[in-house]
Motif scaffolding. Structure first.
Motif, PDB file in Angstrom:
ATOM      1  N   PRO A 103      35.404  32.024  -9.162  1.00  0.00           N
ATOM      2  CA  PRO A 103      35.898  33.398  -9.166  1.00  0.00           C
ATOM      3  C   PRO A 103      34.997  34.339  -8.363  1.00  0.00           C
ATOM      4  O   PRO A 103      33.775  34.337  -8.550  1.00  0.00           O
ATOM      5  CB  PRO A 103      35.877  33.776 -10.656  1.00  0.00           C
ATOM      6  N   GLU A 107      36.713  38.902 -10.815  1.00  0.00           N
ATOM      7  CA  GLU A 107      37.955  38.165 -11.008  1.00  0.00           C
ATOM      8  C   GLU A 107      37.699  37.025 -11.994  1.00  0.00           C
ATOM      9  O   GLU A 107      36.688  36.332 -11.911  1.00  0.00           O
ATOM     10  CB  GLU A 107      38.469  37.608  -9.681  1.00  0.00           C
ATOM     11  N   SER A 108      38.623  36.820 -12.910  1.00  0.00           N
ATOM     12  CA  SER A 108      38.474  35.754 -13.890  1.00  0.00           C
ATOM     13  C   SER A 108      38.986  34.441 -13.311  1.00  0.00           C
ATOM     14  O   SER A 108      39.805  34.439 -12.384  1.00  0.00           O
ATOM     15  CB  SER A 108      39.272  36.089 -15.152  1.00  0.00           C
ATOM     16  N   ARG A 111      42.685  34.354 -13.346  1.00  0.00           N
ATOM     17  CA  ARG A 111      43.279  35.157 -12.275  1.00  0.00           C
ATOM     18  C   ARG A 111      43.268  34.382 -10.950  1.00  0.00           C
ATOM     19  O   ARG A 111      44.224  34.462 -10.170  1.00  0.00           O
ATOM     20  CB  ARG A 111      42.515  36.472 -12.133  1.00  0.00           C
ATOM     21  N   VAL A 112      42.207  33.629 -10.698  1.00  0.00           N
ATOM     22  CA  VAL A 112      42.164  32.782  -9.501  1.00  0.00           C
ATOM     23  C   VAL A 112      43.335  31.807  -9.521  1.00  0.00           C
ATOM     24  O   VAL A 112      44.039  31.625  -8.521  1.00  0.00           O
ATOM     25  CB  VAL A 112      40.828  32.011  -9.420  1.00  0.00           C
ATOM     26  N   ARG A 115      46.575  33.646  -8.780  1.00  0.00           N
ATOM     27  CA  ARG A 115      46.648  34.079  -7.382  1.00  0.00           C
ATOM     28  C   ARG A 115      46.974  32.924  -6.439  1.00  0.00           C
ATOM     29  O   ARG A 115      47.683  33.107  -5.436  1.00  0.00           O
ATOM     30  CB  ARG A 115      45.316  34.726  -7.001  1.00  0.00           C
ATOM     31  N   SER A 141      38.476  26.209 -11.335  1.00  0.00           N
ATOM     32  CA  SER A 141      37.781  27.475 -11.129  1.00  0.00           C
ATOM     33  C   SER A 141      36.923  27.797 -12.340  1.00  0.00           C
ATOM     34  O   SER A 141      37.394  27.651 -13.487  1.00  0.00           O
ATOM     35  CB  SER A 141      38.796  28.611 -10.900  1.00  0.00           C
TER      36      SER A 141
END
Length: 410
Positions: A103, A107-108, A111-112, A115, A141
């Motif tokens: 990340p 950004e968590s 969230r990666v 995305r 991640s």
């Protein structure tokens, strides 16, 4: 796919031990062992063959900079892996996909994963268009993994699953027993090959400017090119001896600072510019085995780190040599990374293109080693005969030429 994202693929058959992987967790844990390092900011694809799910070609690529590149990248990586596998041994029956990114700040990991989901979908569609399904697609991640293919929250919850601690899984034990080695992370390997920064880089840049003003006219001059090439090779041999006589106290990246300290700025600059002559570079490529390989590799890495500022494109030569020595000595993961960096420095560098393709397609480097050995045998006896001639004694042809010159009155 942009020029800055050169694919690093191995499309030959996988010759490692047979280990059965039954779940996304085991696939995620196996990834570093399949490609030889922990990928960071990477797309990795692995071809799967046959009913038993035998792994074949592997492909690694730096993640594209943004969504604008996703469609082209998806098509190109699918084409590269599928058609490369067809050339080497047969069309894959499926593909396993990994998207790996730690990340960024703020950004968590989840969230990666969210995305990158549309990018994973584009790759699945591109592979499907070639009639090869993506059997599993994982995002890795922040020490966790997610499956883009499994809808069951009991095994693939929204918050992801933690990766196994390094060295604790069945896969790690089997890989250790089989002699499979993980060479750190992609960033660790690249850090040994990318230009230095700060005051050292500024000093090196000034040395490169001085060397360019002095050496480039000599390299480009017909009368002085050969002499300059001989000086370059003599300097390279001297620096290899220096490195060989002074091994670092620690192996790996920790020893690079030691090598950097052993190399003067002006020496590095002269050698970097001298290696731009491709005939000289080809002779340097002969130092790829036995006692010459280790000091040569240390030297090429150190020179790549010295290609500062406007001279970054000059790194293609030492990076290609570093990739070649790594490949020749059995370190294919590092070779593919070094050759990809060489193409990032100069996408048109032909030697890097050829080696990159050959390494990725699983070609045995022994064929090229034989050619280089034979070329060295043809060249070195002549050099030894000339060196052994008594001082002041000219060859018969030279004496005839001297008599003609004297007789002509010139």
């Amino acid at each position: 796919m942009t020029k800055n994202h050169e694919p690093s693929a191995s499309t030959g058959p996988y010759d490692g031990p047979r280990i059965t992987l039954r779940s996304p967790a085991e696939l995620a844990d196996a990834l570093p062992y399949m490609i030889g390092f922990h990928p960071t900011d990477s797309l990795v694809m692995v071809a799967v063959h046959g009913a038993g799910g035998r792994f074949g070609g592997r492909l690694r690529l730096g993640l594209p900079a943004g969504p604008a590149e996703w469609d082209d990248t998806a098509r190109q990586v699918a084409d590269c892996l599928v058609h490369g596998s067809e050339r080497r041994g047969g069309k894959p029956d499926g593909i396993v996909l990994f998207l790996c990114q730690d990340p960024p700040d703020g950004e968590s990991p989840q969230r990666v994963m969210t995305r990158l989901r549309p990018f994973a979908q584009r790759i699945r569609l591109a592979c499907g268009a070639l009639d090869v399904p993506v059997l599993e697609a994982l995002c890795i991640s922040g020490g966790r993994y997610w499956s883009y293919c499994c809808p069951d929250p009991r095994c693939c919850p929204a918050e992801g699953n933690p990766l196994a601690a390094p060295g604790t899984s069945v896969m790690a034990a089997a890989a250790t027993y089989a002699g499979l080695r993980v060479r750190g992370s992609l960033k660790d390997i690249e850090s040994r090959l990318v230009p230095l920064r700060g005051r050292v880089a500024e000093e090196q840049l000034r040395a490169l400017d001085r060397a360019a003003a002095t050496l480039m006219p000599r390299i480009l001059g017909e009368a002085t090119r050969k002499e300059t090439g001989e000086e370059t090779l003599a300097l390279a041999r001297a620096l290899m001896r220096r490195l060989d006589l002074a091994p670092p106290a620690e192996a790996g990246p920790a020893g690079d600072g030691w090598d950097d300290a052993l190399l003067g700025h002006d020496e590095a600059a002269a050698l970097i510019l001298g290696l731009q002559d491709r005939e000289i570079r080809d002779i340097a490529a002969e130092w790829m085995e036995d006692d010459e390989a280790a000091p040569a590799l240390r030297l090429w890495r150190a020179l790549a780190r010295r290609c500062a500022g406007a001279y970054r494109e000059h790194a293609a030569a030492p990076l290609t040599l570093a990739g070649w020595v790594s490949w020749s000595t059995g370190d294919e993961p590092t070779a593919r990374i070094a050759l990809a960096l060489a193409l990032r420095a100069d996408g048109d560098y032909r030697f890097a293109q050829l080696l990159h393709r050959a390494c990725n397609e699983g070609i045995d480097p022994e064929g090229l080693r034989r050619c280089l050995r034979e070329e060295r045998r043809r060249r070195e006896p002549r050099r030894k005969r000339v060196a052994a001639r008594p001082p002041g004694r000219r060859s018969r042809a030279g004496r005839r030429g001297a008599r003609r010159t004297a007789g002509s009155g010139q």
